[in-house]
Motif scaffolding. Structure first.
Motif, PDB file in Angstrom:
ATOM      1  N   GLU A 112       0.825  -1.207   0.000  1.00  0.00           N
ATOM      2  CA  GLU A 112       0.000   0.000   0.000  1.00  0.00           C
ATOM      3  C   GLU A 112       0.864   1.263   0.000  1.00  0.00           C
ATOM      4  O   GLU A 112       1.958   1.285   0.563  1.00  0.00           O
ATOM      5  CB  GLU A 112      -0.926  -0.001   1.207  1.00  0.00           C
ATOM      6  N   ILE A 113       0.351   2.316  -0.642  1.00  0.00           N
ATOM      7  CA  ILE A 113       1.030   3.606  -0.707  1.00  0.00           C
ATOM      8  C   ILE A 113       0.168   4.633   0.016  1.00  0.00           C
ATOM      9  O   ILE A 113      -0.998   4.837  -0.333  1.00  0.00           O
ATOM     10  CB  ILE A 113       1.255   4.037  -2.168  1.00  0.00           C
ATOM     11  N   ILE A 114       0.743   5.275   0.997  1.00  0.00           N
ATOM     12  CA  ILE A 114       0.024   6.314   1.737  1.00  0.00           C
ATOM     13  C   ILE A 114      -0.236   7.515   0.828  1.00  0.00           C
ATOM     14  O   ILE A 114       0.671   8.033   0.184  1.00  0.00           O
ATOM     15  CB  ILE A 114       0.814   6.752   2.981  1.00  0.00           C
ATOM     16  N   GLY A 115      -1.486   7.956   0.752  1.00  0.00           N
ATOM     17  CA  GLY A 115      -1.837   9.115  -0.048  1.00  0.00           C
ATOM     18  C   GLY A 115      -2.031   8.837  -1.525  1.00  0.00           C
ATOM     19  O   GLY A 115      -2.175   9.776  -2.308  1.00  0.00           O
TER      20      GLY A 115
ATOM     21  N   ALA B 116       3.036  -0.208  -4.537  1.00  0.00           N
ATOM     22  CA  ALA B 116       4.494  -0.212  -4.635  1.00  0.00           C
ATOM     23  C   ALA B 116       4.945  -1.664  -4.716  1.00  0.00           C
ATOM     24  O   ALA B 116       4.651  -2.467  -3.831  1.00  0.00           O
ATOM     25  CB  ALA B 116       5.111   0.471  -3.412  1.00  0.00           C
ATOM     26  N   TYR B 117       5.661  -2.013  -5.787  1.00  0.00           N
ATOM     27  CA  TYR B 117       6.043  -3.406  -6.029  1.00  0.00           C
ATOM     28  C   TYR B 117       7.451  -3.669  -5.500  1.00  0.00           C
ATOM     29  O   TYR B 117       8.422  -3.072  -5.966  1.00  0.00           O
ATOM     30  CB  TYR B 117       5.940  -3.716  -7.521  1.00  0.00           C
ATOM     31  N   ARG B 118       7.523  -4.583  -4.547  1.00  0.00           N
ATOM     32  CA  ARG B 118       8.804  -4.923  -3.930  1.00  0.00           C
ATOM     33  C   ARG B 118       9.097  -6.405  -4.163  1.00  0.00           C
ATOM     34  O   ARG B 118       8.441  -7.268  -3.580  1.00  0.00           O
ATOM     35  CB  ARG B 118       8.792  -4.624  -2.433  1.00  0.00           C
ATOM     36  N   PRO B 119      10.071  -6.748  -5.014  1.00  0.00           N
ATOM     37  CA  PRO B 119      10.423  -8.152  -5.216  1.00  0.00           C
ATOM     38  C   PRO B 119      11.087  -8.735  -3.974  1.00  0.00           C
ATOM     39  O   PRO B 119      11.977  -8.105  -3.380  1.00  0.00           O
ATOM     40  CB  PRO B 119      11.412  -8.114  -6.393  1.00  0.00           C
TER      41      PRO B 119
ATOM     42  N   ASN C  94       6.741   9.523  -8.020  1.00  0.00           N
ATOM     43  CA  ASN C  94       5.416   8.919  -8.039  1.00  0.00           C
ATOM     44  C   ASN C  94       5.241   7.988  -9.237  1.00  0.00           C
ATOM     45  O   ASN C  94       4.181   7.946  -9.850  1.00  0.00           O
ATOM     46  CB  ASN C  94       4.331   9.999  -8.079  1.00  0.00           C
ATOM     47  N   GLU C  95       6.285   7.261  -9.583  1.00  0.00           N
ATOM     48  CA  GLU C  95       6.213   6.341 -10.713  1.00  0.00           C
ATOM     49  C   GLU C  95       5.989   4.926 -10.195  1.00  0.00           C
ATOM     50  O   GLU C  95       6.867   4.340  -9.555  1.00  0.00           O
ATOM     51  CB  GLU C  95       7.499   6.399 -11.543  1.00  0.00           C
ATOM     52  N   THR C  96       4.833   4.363 -10.467  1.00  0.00           N
ATOM     53  CA  THR C  96       4.566   2.981 -10.080  1.00  0.00           C
ATOM     54  C   THR C  96       3.374   2.463 -10.858  1.00  0.00           C
ATOM     55  O   THR C  96       2.481   3.233 -11.241  1.00  0.00           O
ATOM     56  CB  THR C  96       4.302   2.865  -8.564  1.00  0.00           C
ATOM     57  N   GLY C  97       3.368   1.172 -11.129  1.00  0.00           N
ATOM     58  CA  GLY C  97       2.248   0.592 -11.851  1.00  0.00           C
ATOM     59  C   GLY C  97       2.640  -0.620 -12.668  1.00  0.00           C
ATOM     60  O   GLY C  97       3.805  -1.035 -12.714  1.00  0.00           O
TER      61      GLY C  97
END
Length: 499
Positions: free
Chosen positions: A130-133, A141-144, A355-358
């Motif tokens: 999860e990303i706050i805000g 947020a993808y964390r391997p 703010n790059e994620t997806g």
């Protein structure tokens, strides 16, 4: 058994095949009954399936003996030789499990089953945290993460698949159920079917019930053995380029079935490995997973690629061609990318402009694939040696009017592999000095140039051609950082028209 029978000296048992009980053939298992009158007979050591009976024999002090036979019962001995080997699979997101970010895959798993049912392996999983805000709850947020697995198969109930269940742990931390893994091996099917399920508790929270996310794989194929002739037929080097020219993959398939690769994207170099297995169409494929993450004090920077790399015979059936694509992502690789601010142990949207994620896709519909064999006169270095070529690129940075400059160079590669690049007379702008190096092993053209009063640009190109296209070329990009430090790219290509 009643162990207190008068005059009894010893009571023993023999496990025999039902068809042999009236013969003098030896017992499959035998032993003595303890004084307590109850015994566990280790029938798991029986190696042959069939109908069995147990013969109980009681010896008396006067030298007589009395025997009694049990009712027949069936034993099914599992053939671990049939299932021993390594299995690799992508973990497909299960619809309705609570996830809603649009990802088709969650990771990949590799399990090696020994000849006695012991299991070892590795789970490569992308936690979607999860990303706050975040403006939408499904923005993640993808964390391997990578976890070593160890255990063994054991029966859980009559007529149920053998089942392996465990929870991964992390060194130096308490046991936390972030992901639980179960593996079912169903011997009622031929060949036995392996199914894996992963329940992810770390990524929950996208719905009111906060359900854990579930992913898995079923009917996983066993990897090809080293002696399989298909491995030797596929062995070789391949170059695969994406449709947008901003990603290429250098693939090395070995004669033992192992496949290694290096990936190249703007600002990113990755690597990975896998092993060949067969599809339902009897073509060879590799489970493709590549994940990398770096976490500084205030940011998470991660990149993951997930999909299948397929090897199919060419039109002549002599060699193979290399393609990306799966049933869930035809002609694509799934890319899960994150560059997001980190505060303590949480990820924050809107801080410092990170703010790059997806989830997105790399497309390979154009089928830009090359078999690269440096020693082959019709493949590799010999195709480009001494041939006139033209490199054309769009500069990655624009001028004050928002216009990007186009440059052109005349390029040639000598017999030794040295590259000469001279500004083309028809270049729309005066091209600066360009230095290039040619890698005979991989086919890459790598170099750089520096326009006047401007930072250096790097150039990355790889050989590429489409099926049915008579021309071979290099495709790639030029790259440079803009004034804010963000990398920008411009398309680059080298054309060579063959007769």
């Amino acid at each position: 058994m009643d162990a207190a029978s008068a005059g009894a000296v010893k009571t023993s048992y023999q496990v025999q095949l039902a068809e042999n009980v009236q013969t003098t053939k030896g017992a499959v298992l035998e032993g003595d009954m303890p004084a307590a009158g109850a015994v566990e007979i280790p029938i798991s050591k029986v190696s042959k399936s069939g109908s069995y009976k147990i013969k109980f024999t009681r010896a008396f002090a006067d030298g007589t003996a009395l025997s009694v036979m049990s009712q027949p019962f069936q034993i099914t001995a599992l053939d671990w030789e049939e299932v021993a080997g390594t299995y690799e699979a992508l973990l497909e997101d299960q619809v309705g499990s609570g996830s809603s970010d649009g990802a088709k895959y969650r990771g990949a798993i590799s399990l090696t089953v020994s000849r006695n049912g012991a299991v070892s392996g590795r789970l490569n999983y992308n936690e979607a945290l999860e990303i706050i805000g975040a403006p939408q709850p499904d923005l993640r947020a993808y964390r391997p993460v990578s976890t070593a697995l160890i255990g063994s198969f054991s029966a859980t109930a009559a007529d149920a698949p053998l089942r392996l269940t465990f929870t991964p742990t992390r060194r130096g931390t308490p046991v936390v159920e972030r992901q639980t893994i179960s593996a079912d091996l169903d011997f009622s099917q031929s060949p036995p079917a392996l199914t894996v399920t992963v329940v992810d508790f770390a990524s929950k929270g996208t719905n009111s019930a906060a359900q854990p996310w579930v992913s898995g794989a079923s009917k996983i194929s066993k990897n090809l053995s080293k002696a399989n002739p298909q491995c030797a037929k596929i062995a070789g080097r391949y170059v695969v380029s994406s449709d947008d020219s901003k990603a290429y993959f250098l693939v090395n398939a070995t004669s033992t079935g192992a496949v290694l690769w290096t990936s190249r994207q703007p600002g990113y170099t990755g690597s990975g490995s896998g092993n060949l297995s067969l599809t339902e169409e009897a073509n060879a494929r590799v489970v493709f997973y590549e994940g990398r993450a770096s976490t500084s004090g205030n940011a998470l920077n991660s990149m993951s690629l997930l999909g299948e790399l397929n090897f199919v015979p060419d039109a002549g059936g002599i060699t193979s061609l290399c393609h990306f694509g799966s049933s869930l992502s035809p002609s694509q690789l799934e890319r899960q990318r994150t560059f997001i601010s980190k505060r303590d142990n949480t990820y924050v949207y809107g801080a410092s402009g990170q703010n790059e994620t997806g989830v997105s896709a790399l497309d390979f519909s154009w089928d830009q694939a090359v078999v690269w064999k440096n020693a082959d006169p019709v493949k590799g270095f010999f195709l480009f040696r001494g041939q006139p070529m033209k490199l054309t690129l769009i500069d990655p940075l624009v001028d004050s009017q928002g216009v990007a400059t186009q440059y052109s160079w005349d390029v040639s590669i000598s017999d030794s592999g040295a590259v000469r690049a001279n500004a083309s007379s028809d270049s729309s702008s005066k091209a600066p000095l360009l230095t290039l190096k040619f890698d005979k092993v991989t086919g890459q053209l790598l170099g750089s140039y520096s326009p006047p009063r401007s930072p250096r640009r790097t150039v990355s190109l790889a050989p590429a051609c489409s099926l049915g296209d008579s021309s071979r070329r290099f495709r790639g990009w030029a790259e440079a950082a803009n004034s804010s430090g963000t990398p920008e790219t411009g398309e680059a290509r080298v054309d060579l028209n063959l007769p």
